[in-house]
Scaffold this motif. Structure first.
Motif, mmCIF file in Angstrom:
data_model
loop_
_atom_site.group_PDB
_atom_site.id
_atom_site.type_symbol
_atom_site.label_atom_id
_atom_site.label_comp_id
_atom_site.label_asym_id
_atom_site.label_seq_id
_atom_site.Cartn_x
_atom_site.Cartn_y
_atom_site.Cartn_z
ATOM 1 N N GLU A 108 0.843 -1.173 -0.195
ATOM 2 C CA GLU A 108 0.193 0.024 -0.159
ATOM 3 C C GLU A 108 0.804 1.295 0.293
ATOM 4 N N VAL A 109 2.100 1.282 0.772
ATOM 5 C CA VAL A 109 2.775 2.456 0.650
ATOM 6 C C VAL A 109 3.162 2.549 -0.686
ATOM 7 N N LEU A 110 3.784 1.303 -1.077
ATOM 8 C CA LEU A 110 4.596 1.655 -2.468
ATOM 9 C C LEU A 110 3.698 2.244 -3.510
ATOM 10 N N LEU A 111 2.300 1.594 -3.474
ATOM 11 C CA LEU A 111 1.359 2.351 -4.421
ATOM 12 C C LEU A 111 1.101 3.550 -4.105
ATOM 13 N N LYS A 112 1.201 4.079 -2.893
ATOM 14 C CA LYS A 112 0.868 5.609 -2.779
ATOM 15 C C LYS A 112 1.933 6.213 -3.162
ATOM 16 N N LEU A 164 3.976 5.373 -5.382
ATOM 17 C CA LEU A 164 3.971 5.642 -7.033
ATOM 18 C C LEU A 164 2.978 6.645 -7.658
ATOM 19 N N ASN A 165 1.576 6.540 -6.788
ATOM 20 C CA ASN A 165 0.471 7.612 -7.571
ATOM 21 C C ASN A 165 1.100 8.914 -7.048
ATOM 22 N N ASN A 166 1.832 9.473 -5.921
ATOM 23 C CA ASN A 166 2.194 10.887 -5.750
ATOM 24 C C ASN A 166 3.545 11.125 -6.785
ATOM 25 N N SER A 167 4.110 10.098 -7.089
ATOM 26 C CA SER A 167 5.213 10.476 -8.179
ATOM 27 C C SER A 167 4.707 10.801 -9.440
ATOM 28 N N SER A 168 3.608 10.336 -9.746
ATOM 29 C CA SER A 168 3.084 10.559 -11.088
ATOM 30 C C SER A 168 2.342 11.832 -11.612
#
Length: 148
Positions: A138-142, A144-148
């Motif tokens: 979940e942290v990785l996904l978050k 990844l979404n914030n860096s996009s």
């Protein structure tokens, strides 16, 4: 990349095994490991760690930010792997020096980096602070979404 993405601390009965995290750049496709170096500075080599006896005399004491090793890839990138926990360095994995591919092929077993023993009184709080696999994803996904 943060510590979370660089290495895992897997805890078994107070012993913590330090490994590369699944999201570490070295575990992504196309990376080749050129070298692994446990020589942290001119005066400090993790290979000189000599542990003896029940009380683990001679073990190097590590803080959360203590470097364990440096890994160079064939593309010129260098990664420093940190302890992430306070404790005594029980063992480094010398097998990865001659077989660096173990880091990529078997990162959570034979390709581990080091074994650390936290202080008894700190071990419970360290274990409670670890993320489950689901929380980690979940942290990785978050991120990844914030860096996009």
């Amino acid at each position: 990349f943060s510590q979370l993405q660089h290495n895992n601390c897997i805890s078994f009965c107070r012993i913590c095994v330090i490994t590369l995290a699944e999201a570490h750049p070295l575990l992504q496709s196309g990376k080749t490991i050129k070298s692994i170096n446990y020589q942290i500075s001119a005066n400090c080599s993790r290979l000189q760690n000599k542990v003896s006896g029940k009380s683990k005399r001679g073990a190097q004491f590590l803080t959360e930010l203590a470097p364990l090793c440096r890994i160079s890839s064939s593309d010129g990138e260098e990664y420093t792997v940190y302890s992430c926990i306070r404790g005594r360095l029980i063992e480094v994995n010398e097998n990865i020096l001659n077989n660096p591919e173990l880091l990529q092929e078997k990162p959570s077993t034979e390709g581990y980096i080091a074994v650390v023993l936290p202080k008894f009184e700190e071990s419970k709080s360290i274990t409670q602070g670890l993320l489950t696999q689901k929380e980690y994803e979940e942290v990785l996904l978050k991120r990844l979404n914030n860096s996009s």
